[in-house]
Design an enzyme around this catalytic site. Structure first.
Site, PDB file in Angstrom:
ATOM      1  N   ASP A 144      11.016  17.455 -22.386  1.00  0.00           N
ATOM      2  CA  ASP A 144       9.610  17.119 -22.633  1.00  0.00           C
ATOM      3  C   ASP A 144       8.703  18.204 -22.057  1.00  0.00           C
ATOM      4  OD1 ASP A 144       9.607  16.562 -19.851  1.00  0.00           O
ATOM      5  OD2 ASP A 144      10.140  14.472 -20.204  1.00  0.00           O
ATOM      6  N   SER A 145       7.496  17.824 -21.589  1.00  0.00           N
ATOM      7  CA  SER A 145       6.529  18.825 -21.137  1.00  0.00           C
ATOM      8  C   SER A 145       7.006  19.607 -19.919  1.00  0.00           C
ATOM      9  CB  SER A 145       5.194  18.150 -20.817  1.00  0.00           C
ATOM     10  OG  SER A 145       5.354  17.150 -19.830  1.00  0.00           O
ATOM     11  N   ILE A 146       7.850  18.994 -19.079  1.00  0.00           N
ATOM     12  CA  ILE A 146       8.336  19.704 -17.897  1.00  0.00           C
ATOM     13  C   ILE A 146       9.234  20.862 -18.315  1.00  0.00           C
ATOM     14  CG2 ILE A 146       9.582  19.463 -15.714  1.00  0.00           C
ATOM     15  CD1 ILE A 146       8.772  16.528 -15.687  1.00  0.00           C
ATOM     16  N   GLN A 177       6.728  23.548 -20.274  1.00  0.00           N
ATOM     17  CA  GLN A 177       5.947  24.365 -19.348  1.00  0.00           C
ATOM     18  C   GLN A 177       6.808  25.282 -18.476  1.00  0.00           C
ATOM     19  OE1 GLN A 177       3.525  21.654 -17.043  1.00  0.00           O
ATOM     20  NE2 GLN A 177       2.666  20.679 -18.864  1.00  0.00           N
ATOM     21  N   HIS A 226       3.981  16.520 -13.136  1.00  0.00           N
ATOM     22  CA  HIS A 226       4.415  17.866 -13.482  1.00  0.00           C
ATOM     23  C   HIS A 226       4.621  18.708 -12.215  1.00  0.00           C
ATOM     24  CE1 HIS A 226       2.490  16.346 -17.196  1.00  0.00           C
ATOM     25  NE2 HIS A 226       3.523  16.964 -17.749  1.00  0.00           N
TER      26      HIS A 226
END
Length: 234
Positions: free
Chosen positions: A10-12, A15, A183
């Site tokens: 996912d976003s982790i 990024q 995050h």
């Protein structure tokens, strides 16, 4: 061709190539030895990730990845009745979705090194300040998802990283490792990089033991180029 490491999550994961990110650090660790590819999708849960499998990991791919990290759960653990409830996936489904992802990857390549990573812990105060409402995630609930991730890895004979537990072993982890309660800070990214490198090395994918794709410049004899390059290039 260099072997490929694919970071799926996912976003982790999305990024992870930002400055100080764990994916960028991993690419540096495996420089000239393996290519690190990021397949991170911010906001995605395991239910939605299933729809990506045949696009990202086609079954008849000529060169399947050598290693894959699967890093989902932070969104699956969103709490019903709060702002991010559309991302919620029930705990039993979460575990089965992870199983389906693993089975698909094994169908692509029986030898692929698969590492499951649990969601990180949640700093509820940080999420509260970020959302200005009730935290849409709690550390206790996220811990239940982390436990299922680890249990699945044991059931399937896989390697895993219990990030939820690992980070909480450090005093002040809430602000040291998390930027908004979820995050990662640069220090949090460093933990993930360290753990992924450790697990890869304990398997059969140690960057120290892997050869360079092409000879180091110190090995090149300017008077006899064919000798050093013939094994790798010709």
């Amino acid at each position: 061709m260099r072997p490929q490491i694919i970071l799926f999550g996912d976003s982790i994961t999305e990024q992870s190539f930002r400055p100080g990110g764990w994916g960028a650090a991993l690419a540096d660790t495996y420089s000239r030895k393996a290519d690190v590819l990021v397949r991170g999708y911010g906001g995605y849960n395991t239910r939605w990730a299933l729809f990506l499998l045949h696009h990202l990991f086609p079954l008849k791919i000529e060169k399947p990845p050598a290693a894959v990290t699967i890093f989902f759960g932070a969104n699956d653990a969103a709490i019903l009745g709060r702002t991010s409830e559309r991302q919620h996936v029930p705990i039993d489904e979460y575990k089965e979705n992870l199983r389906k992802i693993v089975l698909h990857l094994k169908e692509c390549s029986p030898t692929v090194l698969i590492v499951l990573i649990t969601p990180p812990p949640i700093d509820e105060e940080g999420r509260d300040n970020f959302a200005r409402k009730l935290p849409e995630r709690t550390n206790e609930v996220t811990g239940v998802y982390a436990k299922q991730c680890v249990e699945l890895s044991k059931e399937m004979g896989l390697r895993s990283i219990d990030l939820w537990t690992k980070m909480q072993e450090t005093e002040g982890w809430q602000k040291k490792f998390l930027s908004d309660g979820l995050h990662l800070t640069p220090d949090g990214n460093a933990v993930v990089h360290q753990e992924v490198t450790r697990v890869f090395s304990e398997a059969w994918f140690s960057p120290v033991e892997m050869p360079f794709d092409f000879p180091h410049h110190s090995q090149i004899d300017g008077k006899n180029l064919e000798k050093i390059f013939q094994d790798r290039c010709l």
